[in-house]
Design an enzyme around this catalytic site. Structure first.
Site, mmCIF file in Angstrom:
data_model
loop_
_atom_site.group_PDB
_atom_site.id
_atom_site.type_symbol
_atom_site.label_atom_id
_atom_site.label_comp_id
_atom_site.label_asym_id
_atom_site.label_seq_id
_atom_site.Cartn_x
_atom_site.Cartn_y
_atom_site.Cartn_z
ATOM 1 N N LYS A 195 22.883 87.607 20.725
ATOM 2 C CA LYS A 195 21.668 87.836 19.931
ATOM 3 C C LYS A 195 20.888 86.524 19.929
ATOM 4 O O LYS A 195 21.222 85.585 19.227
ATOM 5 C CB LYS A 195 22.058 88.223 18.503
ATOM 6 C CG LYS A 195 21.048 89.101 17.786
ATOM 7 C CD LYS A 195 19.662 88.517 17.593
ATOM 8 C CE LYS A 195 19.571 87.570 16.426
ATOM 9 N NZ LYS A 195 18.217 86.944 16.297
ATOM 10 N N GLU A 255 28.452 75.940 14.570
ATOM 11 C CA GLU A 255 27.835 74.635 14.845
ATOM 12 C C GLU A 255 26.545 74.612 14.031
ATOM 13 O O GLU A 255 25.595 75.312 14.346
ATOM 14 C CB GLU A 255 27.597 74.504 16.351
ATOM 15 C CG GLU A 255 27.404 73.079 16.777
ATOM 16 C CD GLU A 255 25.946 72.707 16.791
ATOM 17 O OE1 GLU A 255 25.434 72.265 15.728
ATOM 18 O OE2 GLU A 255 25.315 72.856 17.842
ATOM 19 N N CYS A 265 20.315 69.588 16.812
ATOM 20 C CA CYS A 265 21.375 69.512 15.801
ATOM 21 C C CYS A 265 21.959 68.115 15.726
ATOM 22 O O CYS A 265 22.309 67.630 14.663
ATOM 23 C CB CYS A 265 22.463 70.527 16.102
ATOM 24 S SG CYS A 265 22.915 70.589 17.823
ATOM 25 N N GLU A 294 19.098 67.937 6.330
ATOM 26 C CA GLU A 294 18.616 68.107 7.695
ATOM 27 C C GLU A 294 17.140 68.506 7.654
ATOM 28 O O GLU A 294 16.780 69.502 7.031
ATOM 29 C CB GLU A 294 19.437 69.182 8.410
ATOM 30 C CG GLU A 294 19.047 69.308 9.866
ATOM 31 C CD GLU A 294 19.978 70.224 10.658
ATOM 32 O OE1 GLU A 294 20.609 69.726 11.598
ATOM 33 O OE2 GLU A 294 20.062 71.418 10.331
#
Ligand code: NAI
Ligand code: MG
Length: 500
Positions: free
Chosen positions: A195, A270, A304, A402
């Site tokens: 997906k 992750e 990331c 983040e």
């Protein structure tokens, strides 16, 4: 490719995207067949450099996921389950060849759909080929062990695929993340349902089209595009899966893990980070400087493993700040085609998130320097200025959360112990970079940093097909990339034979 592709991208529009595609992006791939979503609905494909709509993808949902999981199961229990590891490796190698042949088209798709400068999207296409090559070569080197046991017994382990793997991909590195998931899953003998992210699905469809061309049997790889809350949720909750992998936000990762928990299946997460770059007084600063900025600016900070916290020892702090500020003033954001330092962010939503952090920083912190946005960039493109904040307290939100944009914080420290405390002082732990000439310190830092990868006198944001990658804490768990990923995509069966 530079001049031709740039010319094409300059006037990127719906017709430009259509002219690059050799497949219909409004179709999803189930059981080797390209079909519309069961609902018949579509979602827009946006070009983040202009805000323009270039086409459509299918809005897949629960019914499509059901069909895809069923097809993957049939493939796994059918011929794919009997394929030898060497044959699987050959198919993956064929896919790699075709990806390389189409690398420029793939790069253009990604530049248009994600807004990545062309040199970066071309790098992603090549990385996709590298994942396929790496796991093609690894497929028939995956072995069990024999175990010394009691007299009269022979004991060995079989390393087996899980079965049907669900892979949910984010929008920041669609080709690389599809590559690392799909290539490793298939090399180990799983079938899968992918997906992609609703903001960046076209290159995954292209990859699936290439897989079909390479002769991958029907049902082994299925791709269902759609929204996270619809197709994504349906996939993660599906009782027919045997393994889930997810890359994306912590909040969605928590939902994915809960769903995997209900089905009692293993999950690899992750979830990004707040990775530190630690600069000691004794380092080779000239070597470090380009990386200190580059390791965050790649993909406009939407990485990331971006090095978003730059920790600098007092003796070098002023000089690093001055040199980084000089570099920031030269950073230009502009359309993906223009070879600028950074492209746009993926969406208006992401631009709002990042702008909110920048405004918060401007209200509470000092700005060391800002970059610029090209004067002729579209006002509807999702551009933000690269922004560097200095003297940032380690517990400030900009040093803890983040941001996923071109924003870095400079944090001074006095000694090794303080550097470690600050570096390990967030909920995340993905990667870390350390710049020092002191060998003992390199070893101490490498051991004590609470992360999944440590770079000594270098930094590898987004790179390293061969290198096991993953986090601790809220950065997630499980390892992707390298040979280690194959351990995640397999399980061990122990066979105990008594023969007297
Ligand atoms: P997200 O985690 O919601 O999206 C990632 C993927 O998960 C997409 O394919 C999405 O369709 C899917 N998804 C969303 N909701 C789902 C659900 N309920 N069930 C199953 N799948 C679902 O991330 P989003 O909202 O696009 O980005 C927000 C923040 O997440 C970013 O600002 C960044 O901080 C972080 N992020 C981290 C990434 C990384 O590489 N670790 C990649 C993308 C985002
Ligand atoms: Mg797009």
């Amino acid at each position: 490719m530079a001049s031709d592709s740039t010319a094409t991208l300059d006037k990127a529009s719906s017709t430009e995207l259509q002219s690059i595609l050799w497949f219909d992006p409004t179709r999803i791939l189930i059981d080797g067949q390209w079909r519309a979503a069961a609902s018949g609905q579509v979602l827009p494909v946006e070009n983040p450099s202009t805000g323009g709509i270039m086409g459509q993808i299918a809005r897949g949902g629960a019914a499509d996921i059901d069909a895809a999981v069923a097809a993957a199961r049939r493939a796994f229990e059918g011929p794919w389950g009997r394929t030898t590891a060497t044959e699987r490796g050959r198919i993956l190698m064929k896919m790699a060849e075709l990806v390389l042949q189409r690398a420029e088209a793939l790069a253009m798709i990604e530049a248009l759909d994600v807004g990545k400068p062309l040199h970066q999207s071309l790098n992603d296409a090549k990385a996709l080929a590298r994942y396929l090559e790496f796991y093609a070569g690894a497929a028939d080197k995956l072995m069990g062990t024999t175990i010394p046991y009691q007299h009269g017994f022979t004991v060995y382990t079989l390393r087996e695929p899980h079965g049907v793997a669900g892979i949910i991909i984010p929008w920041n590195y669609p080709m690389q993340i599809a590559g690392r998931g799909v290539a490793a899953a298939l090399a180990a003998g799983n079938s899968c349902v992918v997906k992609p992210a609703e903001d960046a699905s076209v290159s995954t469809l292209a990859f699936a089209a290439i897989a079909m061309e390479a002769g991958l049997p029907a049902g082994v790889l299925n791709v269902v595009t759609g929204l996270g809350t619809e197709a994504g949720a349906a996939l993660s909750e599906h009782p027919g899966l045997n393994h889930l992998s997810f890359t994306g936000s912590v909040a969605t990762g928590q939902r994915i893990q809960a769903a995997a928990g209900r089905n009692v299946i293993p999950v690899t997460l992750e979830l990004g980070g707040k990775s530190p770059h630690i600069v000691f007084d004794d380092c080779d600063l000239d070597q470090a400087m380009p990386t200190l900025v580059g390791a965050c600016m790649q993909n406009a900070g939407q990485t990331c493993s971006a090095a978003t916290r730059v920790l600098v020892q007092r003796g070098l702090y002023d000089e690093v700040k001055r040199r980084m500020a000089d570099m920031y003033r030269g950073l230009v954001a502009g359309p993906a085609a223009d070879g600028c330092d950074l492209g746009p962010l993926i969406s208006a939503r992401q631009k709002n998130r990042v702008s909110h952090y920048i405004e918060l920083g401007k209200a509470e912190l000092s700005v060391a320097a800002e970059g610029s946005i090209r004067a002729d960039a579209s006002a509807d493109g999702h551009f933000v200025r690269a922004t560097l904040f200095s003297e940032v307290p380690p517990d400030h939100r900009l040093a803890q959360e983040e941001i996923f944009g071109p924003v870095q914080v400079l944090i001074p420290f006095e000694d090794e112990a303080e550097a470690l405390r600050i570096a390990n002082g967030t909920v995340y732990g993905l990667i870390a970079g350390v710049w020092t000439r002191d060998g003992g310190r390199q070893m101490r830092m490498a051991r004590q940093l609470n992360v999944g990868q440590v770079y000594l006198n270098n930094y590898g944001a987004g790179g390293g097909v061969e290198l096991p990658f993953g986090g601790v804490g809220h950065s997630g768990h499980g390892r992707e990339k390298g040979f280690e990923a194959l351990n995640g995509f397999t399980r061990i069966k122990t066979v105990t034979a008594r023969h007297g």
